[in-house]
Write an enzyme that holds these catalytic residues in place. Structure first.
Site, PDB file in Angstrom:
ATOM      1  N   GLU A  87       0.652  -1.130   0.019  1.00  0.00           N
ATOM      2  CA  GLU A  87       0.059   0.092   0.220  1.00  0.00           C
ATOM      3  C   GLU A  87       0.891   1.238  -0.249  1.00  0.00           C
ATOM      4  O   GLU A  87       0.467   2.337  -0.589  1.00  0.00           O
ATOM      5  CB  GLU A  87      -1.072   0.044   1.135  1.00  0.00           C
ATOM      6  CG  GLU A  87      -1.874  -1.002   1.290  1.00  0.00           C
ATOM      7  CD  GLU A  87      -3.168  -0.916   0.210  1.00  0.00           C
ATOM      8  OE1 GLU A  87      -3.145   0.377  -0.191  1.00  0.00           O
ATOM      9  OE2 GLU A  87      -3.540  -1.897  -0.181  1.00  0.00           O
ATOM     10  N   SER A 351     -58.874 -20.468   8.749  1.00  0.00           N
ATOM     11  CA  SER A 351     -59.066 -21.652   9.087  1.00  0.00           C
ATOM     12  C   SER A 351     -58.322 -22.679   9.701  1.00  0.00           C
ATOM     13  O   SER A 351     -58.467 -23.629  10.295  1.00  0.00           O
ATOM     14  CB  SER A 351     -59.592 -22.295   7.689  1.00  0.00           C
ATOM     15  OG  SER A 351     -61.042 -21.597   7.605  1.00  0.00           O
TER      16      SER A 351
END
Length: 672
Positions: A87, A351
């Site tokens: 880096e 139901s």
């Protein structure tokens, strides 16, 4: 490209002037005098919470929620050198900005004809990640350069590198080296090997592309760039480079069963407190069957998306004997929505609530062969307008037995049945099977108007599947604390809920749902494996349900929109959820023996004429073997047809109950 050159040279002049000003004009200040840790220090010896399924297969880990700070002396030297090499090779030489690096970047600008991002030092990257946006502009670069030089004046190189490692992003939600080491390798930073460090050193360049969970070829390629650069700078030898390239690195896999893991996490917090997640050190054996869990996730994901990509779905599967939560899926895609629709979403069951009403009625002395009329009746609900419940599709069947009424999911008869047994009685019954209901005086309960969770509804069905017992749903079987070397067992908690006879007779009635009722598409499955279940569909086709079971496994499925709205005609529990249930259950039961529901001694079988409800005679044209709770079976013989009685004399009635009532009864007249 020529049209870009003037602007690029102006950029170069701005950058160069700013760099020279920053390097030579700022006055040095005292360095390294303040605490730099922005988060709590990483505890020593931390280990994640590891979760295994009931067979000991690894499911995943539960990681801390907070961010932690790793001091520089806990970050491997190899990792530090690898990051600097790839880096910012001149990190220890420049004062925050690298004029050489800027010059190289400017050359790239001219060649590419646009503003490049190159030339940033580690200090600049730290400043950008910590304070600035990712905007590509001269103004942002100037601010970045100024702040980088200020950082270099204020902090030592060691401190800057420490901050960098703790602030940089490593992909998949991991901020800082502490989270990255834990996420990808289940380690603290100081435990990382050189090979693992080489992988992590390449991540900051592009965390989404180069993190260890990324595409293997890309990750390895980036790792090789790191090692090549380290070799060029003579940080490692060519031999070390070759050895590290050949070394295999084991990356901790992504967690499986995210909805289930989230539930385990909540259970651990409930038992030990929220700090347990940060403390870690546990090994959890879950009640989950990982194979069934994967099958459940696939069933929901593929099955629901096949209906509509906008719909959601959920599945819960329990062992009816122990209450073990074998599988739980709270949605189609956890990454898109972590909200758990299996365990927490409350919806109207329609139901699907009816089997509990019929079971409660059986406990009160009603029988499957009782004949009822489904002519609609108006009820006063305390409003100005009467309430007249109608059947699905507003059809009328006339006279039906309770067995038929449940199979066809008859609304009118179910409301009449609830009125007959009393809403408070049913609410108490529902509480016994694990489904607390708030409304205690509303007949609309018969149509499933009170909202419940899928998990609670499935749990309430378990007494029907196991002979009347209510097992508490169990998520965790045992916990091992690695720090204390102690085990905590969590045995099944099972208690009687309803009579074995009521459970068996209700189950026999629910088998007809699969044979000729609202889930008749499951007839073949029922023929192969004794099973029972019930569909549910709410008003305007908003929710679809199916809860079904065998003696070994009980599974419930819900499908609908998160924000309730009509899906469309035909969106029913029978057409949508029953096929998904069958797909799951066929594979879930594959390899298991076929077993039937055992008939208790307290159940008697009587051959009846279903058209009258009386015990059949030889000349009755239609005969049916019906099951009754002992003492409730009809007496006498069919009054319409002759011939010899087909049933032996019934045994003596049992003694009166606490209220002085005898449970035996004549076949009731048609209830209107």
């Amino acid at each position: 490209m020529a049209s870009h050159v003037p602007a690029l040279f102006r950029n170069w002049i701005s950058r160069a002037a700013s760099a020279l000003f920053l390097v030579f004009c700022l006055v040095p200040s005292a360095r390294g005098q303040e605490t730099i840790a922005a988060y709590p220090l990483l505890p020593a010896g931390y280990t994640s919470i590891k979760v295994f399924d009931r067979a000991g297969r690894s499911v995943g880990r539960i990681l801390p929620e907070g961010r932690y700070w790793a001091p520089i002396d806990r970050i491997p030297d190899f990792l530090q050198k690898g990051v600097v090499a790839v880096e910012d090779a001149r990190f220890y030489e420049h004062g925050g900005i690298d004029v050489r690096g800027i010059a190289r970047a400017l050359v790239k600008d001219v060649v590419k004809g646009k503003l490049a991002e190159g030339g940033s030092t580690i200090t600049q990257q730290l400043v950008k990640n910590k304070y600035l946006s990712g905007e590509k502009s001269i103004d942002r670069k100037l601010r970045e350069g100024l702040m980088a030089v200020e950082f270099e004046q204020k902090y030592t190189k060691k401190q800057i590198l420490e901050m960098y490692f703790n602030e940089i992003y490593y992909g998949n939600g991991a901020w800082g080296i502490a989270q990255a080491a834990r996420l990808y390798f289940d380690k603290s930073p100081e435990e990382l090997t050189d090979a693992e460090c080489a992988l992590l050193a390449g991540v900051p360049k592009n965390p989404g592309r180069y993190n260890p969970w990324g595409v293997s070829a890309r990750v390895v390629e980036r790792r090789d760039v790191v090692l090549k650069r380290m070799a060029e700078l003579k940080i490692i030898t060519p031999r070390q480079k070759k050895k590290l390239r050949a070394q295999r690195v084991t990356v901790t896999q992504t967690a499986q069963a995210p909805y289930y893991l989230a539930h385990i996490k909540s259970k651990l917090i409930e038992r030990y407190g929220r700090e347990i997640v940060e403390r870690g050190g546990l090994e959890v054996t879950a009640a989950m069957d990982l194979n069934l869990q994967k099958l459940a996730e696939q069933t929901v994901r593929e099955g629901v998306k096949r209906i509509s990509p906008q719909l959601q779905g959920a599945l819960v599967s329990l062992d009816p004997a122990t209450g073990d939560l074998l599988a739980a899926v709270g949605g189609v895609d956890f990454s898109a929505s972590s909200y758990d629709r299996a365990l927490y979403a409350r919806r109207q069951p329609g139901s699907a609530i009816k089997p509990l009403i019929y079971a409660a009625a059986l406990e009160k002395g009603f029988t499957p062969s009782s004949l009822w009329d489904d002519t609609p009746v108006a009820y006063n609900r305390g409003t100005n307008e009467p309430w007249t419940p109608l059947n699905y599709g507003q059809e009328q069947y006339g006279t039906l037995s309770l067995r038929q009424a449940l199979a066809y999911s008859n609304n009118v008869i179910t409301v009449k049945l609830l009125e007959a047994i009393g809403v408070p009685y049913f609410a108490d019954f529902a509480g016994k099977v694990g489904l607390p209901l708030r409304a205690r005086n509303d007949l609309s309960l018969a149509l499933g108007t009170e909202e419940v969770t899928l998990h609670d509804l499935v749990q309430a069905y378990t007494p029907l599947a196991n002979g009347g017992l209510r097992p508490e749903s169990r998520t965790i079987i045992r916990v091992y604390d690695r720090n204390r070397n102690t085990w905590t067992e969590n045995p099944p908690a099972v208690a009687p809920a309803i009579s074995p006879a009521a459970a068996f007779v209700t189950t026999r009635m629910l088998q007809d749902v699969m044979v000729y009722g609202t889930a008749k598409s499951l007839k073949a499955f029922n023929r192969e494996r004794p099973s029972a279940g019930k569909t549910g569909t709410t008003d305007e086709y908003r929710d679809a349900w199916f809860i079904g079971y065998t003696p070994q496994v009980i599974t419930g499925i819900w499908v609908g929109y998160d924000k309730p709205r009509p899906v469309g005609k035909g969106f029913t529990g029978g057409s949508v959820c029953a096929p998904l249930w069958e797909r799951f259950m066929r594979q879930a039961l594959a390899g298991r023996p076929v077993v039937d529901f055992p008939k208790p001694e307290t159940v008697v079988a009587v051959t009846i004429d279903p058209t009258t409800g009386y015990p059949a005679n030889a000349d009755c044209p239609v005969k049916l073997d019906e099951f009754y709770i002992a003492g409730t079976q009809p007496t006498g013989n069919c009054p319409k047809h002759g011939g010899a009685p087909l049933n032996p004399e019934p045994p003596p009635l049992p003694p009166p109950n606490a209220d002085g009532e005898l449970p035996g009864r004549e076949p009731m007249d048609v209830v209107h």
